[in-house]
Design a protein around this motif. Structure first.
Motif, PDB file in Angstrom:
ATOM      1  N   ILE A 268       0.560  -1.535   0.336  1.00 37.02           N
ATOM      2  CA  ILE A 268       0.267  -0.379  -0.134  1.00 37.02           C
ATOM      3  C   ILE A 268       0.426   1.437  -0.083  1.00 37.02           C
ATOM      4  CG2 ILE A 268      -0.142   0.310   3.118  1.00 37.02           C
ATOM      5  CD1 ILE A 268      -2.554   0.955   2.292  1.00 37.02           C
ATOM      6  N   GLY A 269       0.314   2.244  -0.409  1.00 34.12           N
ATOM      7  CA  GLY A 269       1.002   3.558  -0.482  1.00 34.12           C
ATOM      8  C   GLY A 269      -0.070   4.581  -0.071  1.00 34.12           C
ATOM      9  N   TYR A 270       0.787   5.933  -0.041  1.00 35.78           N
ATOM     10  CA  TYR A 270      -0.206   7.189   0.237  1.00 35.78           C
ATOM     11  C   TYR A 270       0.556   8.512  -1.019  1.00 35.78           C
ATOM     12  CZ  TYR A 270      -1.017   4.482   4.840  1.00 35.78           C
ATOM     13  OH  TYR A 270      -1.539   3.412   5.736  1.00 35.78           O
ATOM     14  N   GLY A 271      -0.344   8.933  -1.720  1.00 35.39           N
ATOM     15  CA  GLY A 271      -0.497  10.118  -2.368  1.00 35.39           C
ATOM     16  C   GLY A 271       0.073  11.638  -1.416  1.00 35.39           C
ATOM     17  N   PRO A 272       0.822  12.475  -3.053  1.00 34.43           N
ATOM     18  CA  PRO A 272       0.736  13.222  -1.981  1.00 34.43           C
ATOM     19  C   PRO A 272      -0.670  14.169  -1.735  1.00 34.43           C
ATOM     20  CG  PRO A 272       2.150  13.078  -3.841  1.00 34.43           C
ATOM     21  CD  PRO A 272       1.779  12.146  -3.956  1.00 34.43           C
ATOM     22  N   SER A 273      -1.645  13.895  -2.735  1.00 32.74           N
ATOM     23  CA  SER A 273      -2.863  14.757  -2.659  1.00 32.74           C
ATOM     24  C   SER A 273      -3.861  13.993  -1.475  1.00 32.74           C
ATOM     25  CB  SER A 273      -3.950  14.315  -3.417  1.00 32.74           C
ATOM     26  OG  SER A 273      -3.955  12.614  -3.638  1.00 32.74           O
TER      27      SER A 273
ATOM     28  N   ALA B  42       9.433  14.353   1.412  1.00 38.62           N
ATOM     29  CA  ALA B  42      10.083  13.999   0.302  1.00 38.62           C
ATOM     30  C   ALA B  42       8.637  13.374  -0.308  1.00 38.62           C
ATOM     31  CB  ALA B  42      10.848  12.658   0.595  1.00 38.62           C
ATOM     32  N   LEU B  43       7.685  13.323  -0.062  1.00 34.95           N
ATOM     33  CA  LEU B  43       6.400  13.276  -0.991  1.00 34.95           C
ATOM     34  C   LEU B  43       5.454  14.419  -1.575  1.00 34.95           C
ATOM     35  CD1 LEU B  43       4.379  11.063  -1.674  1.00 34.95           C
ATOM     36  CD2 LEU B  43       3.241  11.274   0.784  1.00 34.95           C
ATOM     37  N   ARG B  44       6.012  14.113  -2.356  1.00 33.59           N
ATOM     38  CA  ARG B  44       5.810  15.550  -3.044  1.00 33.59           C
ATOM     39  C   ARG B  44       5.474  15.318  -5.250  1.00 33.59           C
ATOM     40  NH1 ARG B  44      10.757  17.243  -0.393  1.00 33.59           N
ATOM     41  NH2 ARG B  44      11.974  16.824  -2.608  1.00 33.59           N
TER      42      ARG B  44
ATOM     43  N   TYR C 227       9.874   5.235  -0.861  1.00 29.95           N
ATOM     44  CA  TYR C 227       8.822   5.943  -1.986  1.00 29.95           C
ATOM     45  C   TYR C 227       9.120   5.091  -3.379  1.00 29.95           C
ATOM     46  CZ  TYR C 227       9.477   9.598   1.315  1.00 29.95           C
ATOM     47  OH  TYR C 227       8.790  10.166   2.166  1.00 29.95           O
ATOM     48  N   LEU C 228       7.064   5.908  -3.493  1.00 26.07           N
ATOM     49  CA  LEU C 228       7.705   4.627  -5.320  1.00 26.07           C
ATOM     50  C   LEU C 228       7.345   5.195  -6.539  1.00 26.07           C
ATOM     51  CD1 LEU C 228       6.517   1.660  -6.819  1.00 26.07           C
ATOM     52  CD2 LEU C 228       4.345   2.029  -5.984  1.00 26.07           C
ATOM     53  N   VAL C 229       8.082   5.507  -7.920  1.00 27.45           N
ATOM     54  CA  VAL C 229       7.364   5.781  -8.874  1.00 27.45           C
ATOM     55  C   VAL C 229       7.131   5.037  -9.819  1.00 27.45           C
ATOM     56  CG1 VAL C 229       8.422   7.192 -10.279  1.00 27.45           C
ATOM     57  CG2 VAL C 229       9.150   7.924  -8.466  1.00 27.45           C
TER      58      VAL C 229
ATOM     59  N   PHE D 109       3.750   7.915  -4.615  1.00 27.51           N
ATOM     60  CA  PHE D 109       3.523   7.636  -3.741  1.00 27.51           C
ATOM     61  C   PHE D 109       4.062   7.178  -2.455  1.00 27.51           C
ATOM     62  CE2 PHE D 109       0.454   5.576  -7.229  1.00 27.51           C
ATOM     63  CZ  PHE D 109      -0.547   6.562  -6.521  1.00 27.51           C
ATOM     64  N   ALA D 110       3.850   6.877  -0.906  1.00 25.22           N
ATOM     65  CA  ALA D 110       4.573   7.134  -0.354  1.00 25.22           C
ATOM     66  C   ALA D 110       4.232   5.648   0.693  1.00 25.22           C
ATOM     67  CB  ALA D 110       4.891   7.976   1.258  1.00 25.22           C
ATOM     68  N   CYS D 111       5.291   4.979   0.563  1.00 21.53           N
ATOM     69  CA  CYS D 111       5.202   3.263   1.179  1.00 21.53           C
ATOM     70  C   CYS D 111       5.410   2.986   2.830  1.00 21.53           C
ATOM     71  CB  CYS D 111       5.171   1.863   0.430  1.00 21.53           C
ATOM     72  SG  CYS D 111       4.686   2.410  -1.953  1.00 21.53           S
ATOM     73  N   PRO D 112       4.072   3.219   3.164  1.00 19.35           N
ATOM     74  CA  PRO D 112       4.990   3.222   5.124  1.00 19.35           C
ATOM     75  C   PRO D 112       5.785   1.538   4.950  1.00 19.35           C
ATOM     76  CG  PRO D 112       2.375   2.246   4.955  1.00 19.35           C
ATOM     77  CD  PRO D 112       2.779   2.593   3.306  1.00 19.35           C
ATOM     78  N   PRO D 113       6.375   1.158   6.249  1.00 20.39           N
ATOM     79  CA  PRO D 113       7.270   0.431   6.930  1.00 20.39           C
ATOM     80  C   PRO D 113       6.483  -0.616   7.028  1.00 20.39           C
ATOM     81  CG  PRO D 113       7.517   1.852   8.328  1.00 20.39           C
ATOM     82  CD  PRO D 113       6.865   2.786   7.168  1.00 20.39           C
ATOM     83  N   GLY D 114       6.852  -1.898   7.220  1.00 21.34           N
ATOM     84  CA  GLY D 114       6.020  -3.271   7.621  1.00 21.34           C
ATOM     85  C   GLY D 114       5.591  -2.777   8.819  1.00 21.34           C
ATOM     86  N   LEU D 115       4.741  -4.072   9.059  1.00 23.12           N
ATOM     87  CA  LEU D 115       3.744  -3.683  10.341  1.00 23.12           C
ATOM     88  C   LEU D 115       4.125  -5.181  11.085  1.00 23.12           C
ATOM     89  CD1 LEU D 115       0.367  -3.943   8.701  1.00 23.12           C
ATOM     90  CD2 LEU D 115       1.429  -1.982   9.348  1.00 23.12           C
ATOM     91  N   ALA D 116       4.311  -5.115  12.626  1.00 26.74           N
ATOM     92  CA  ALA D 116       4.544  -5.965  13.344  1.00 26.74           C
ATOM     93  C   ALA D 116       3.105  -6.358  13.899  1.00 26.74           C
ATOM     94  CB  ALA D 116       5.466  -4.869  14.564  1.00 26.74           C
ATOM     95  N   ASP D 117       3.367  -7.447  14.731  1.00 27.15           N
ATOM     96  CA  ASP D 117       1.861  -8.179  15.290  1.00 27.15           C
ATOM     97  C   ASP D 117       0.593  -7.346  15.687  1.00 27.15           C
ATOM     98  OD1 ASP D 117       3.014 -10.434  14.096  1.00 27.15           O
ATOM     99  OD2 ASP D 117       3.426 -11.244  15.860  1.00 27.15           O
TER     100      ASP D 117
END
Length: 429
Positions: free
Chosen positions: A142-147, A162-164, A276-278, A411-419
């Protein structure tokens, strides 16, 4: 399709790989497996690929799966707009998506008993087209866009520096219908039906909260993300991504892919360990290319077509010699060759982790294939990595004569998830 008669309701370990325990015993996101007996040991997202293409990939970890995970063969990518203005609805959806994604990556239905468990008078909680299929190496990223970081949800103070939005590049012919997005979902698998099922069910869960802005199907990965993978070919018939970063290069990944703990301060600190994903949709004018001489094709790319060796060398992984001359005194690798302009030695050491896919979306109405490369690349900072690279390519790359960029997003792709954690938890903290 199943392997050896094992159903979708079993985790398909092969060659000593057992079923995966996708979460700890105490987490609220543990996957109910029905008659499954055990829990698992599929490889971590940074390990060498499993021997079985239908094995499950762990959902949780330090980084999201689907970034350095050995690239699967199929892709379903979707960019979405958030259509609600209710912050809690969005947060709740991200939590619900986490549960469903974790189940599906383990080979289960999107919800327990999702196919028929709700009875005849309710819509099923799983669409069913992947029922009976193995996990097929599915990863959901999953990723989050600047908008997303505008005034709707109070997230503006949480936007990473860095998310621009990407700047305009020379030659861009971007279609707004294939550009941008508040959120993205990248589903990769070794079975196209499994990847499509994952996106379809997450979009279904988001009805009334999100709406599809654009999407892209991909086949035939165009980069290797593991040293155990052979270099694939793109729609121009050339090996693509020979010098790509690999999962087995932790130092390179730390330097070029993962956001460092000191990269973002203040509200954006939650991105540490993310990437970050382009995404760029690059149409290739294959009919023009197919009428071009082999010599010109090789000069444009800077590699020979059969072996993938840099011009003037003999093997694919030979280092390019940009000082080497041809018998006529001209550079063996032309000055406008793609390999020369994209090489780290000409970009002050810039490298990206590429994870692109071929696509063919029918014809354009005048008899030409709408085909090309869906470019996906992960990096530590798009402004410092992708932007200078693309500006250099847009300015002088000989390949520009044969391609056009008609879709784009970051998009900004956050780090992984812990339990026990869920998507959006750090974002909405």
């Amino acid at each position: 399709m199943t392997d050896g008669g094992l159903s979708r309701r079993r985790l398909l370990g092969v060659s000593g790989t057992a079923a995966v325990a996708v979460a700890g015993a105490g987490t609220a996101y543990a996957v109910s497996r029905g008659d499954d007996a055990g829990a698992a040991g599929a490889p971590s997202p940074t390990a060498a690929p499993a021997l079985a293409l239908d094995a499950a990939v762990p959902f949780r970890g330090e980084h999201q799966a689907g970034i350095v995970t050995p690239a699967q063969d199929r892709l379903h990518f979707v960019a979405l707009d958030v259509v609600t203005t209710d912050r809690e609805q969005l947060r709740a959806l991200l939590e619900q998506w986490t549960r469903a994604a974790e189940r599906m990556t383990a080979g289960a239905e999107a919800a327990p008993g999702g196919l028929v468990g709700g009875g005849p008078n309710r819509a099923p909680e799983d669409t069913g087209e992947a029922y009976g299929l193995p996990a097929s190496g599915l990863t959901i990223t999953i990723g989050y866009g600047p908008s997303l970081f505008d005034d709707r949800f109070g997230l503006a103070p949480r936007r990473p520096a860095a998310l621009r939005e990407l700047p305009a590049f020379t030659g861009d012919q971007l279609d707004p219908r294939r550009t941008g997005g508040d959120l993205c979902i990248q589903a990769c698998a070794n079975d196209p039906q499994v990847a499509v099922h994952a996106v379809r069910n997450l979009v279904r869960l988001g009805f009334g909260v999100v709406a599809v802005r654009w999407s892209q199907l991909g086949f035939g990965r165009t980069s290797s993300t593991s040293t155990a993978q052979a270099t694939p070919r793109n729609m121009f018939g050339f090996k693509d991504g020979t010098n790509n970063l690999k999962a087995e290069e932790p130092e390179g990944l730390a330097q070029h892919v993962w956001v460092g703990p000191d990269d973002e301060t203040g509200g954006g600190a939650w991105m540490a360990g993310g990437s970050y994903l382009v995404a760029r949709r690059i149409r290739m004018h294959v009919e023009v290319w197919d009428r071009t001489s082999l010599q010109e094709q090789e000069d444009v790319i800077g590699r020979d077509k059969k072996e993938g060796a840099p011009l003037g060398q003999t093997k694919e992984f030979d280092a390019p010699d940009f000082a080497r001359k041809s018998p006529d005194g001209t550079p063996a690798i032309p000055m406008n060759a793609h390999v020369r302009l994209a090489h780290e030695s000409h970009l002050r050491g810039i490298r990206l982790l590429r994870r692109g896919y071929n696509f063919t979306d029918g014809s354009d109405g005048v008899g030409h294939l709408d085909a090309g490369l869906f470019f996906l690349a992960y990096m530590r900072d798009p402004g410092r990595q992708f932007v200078p690279m693309q500006r250099a390519l847009a300015k002088a790359d000989g390949l520009n004569e044969y391609i056009e960029h008609n879709g784009s997003a970051v998009f900004a792709c956050p780090p992984g998830l812990a339990d026990g954690e869920h998507w959006g938890q750090a974002l909405f903290a």
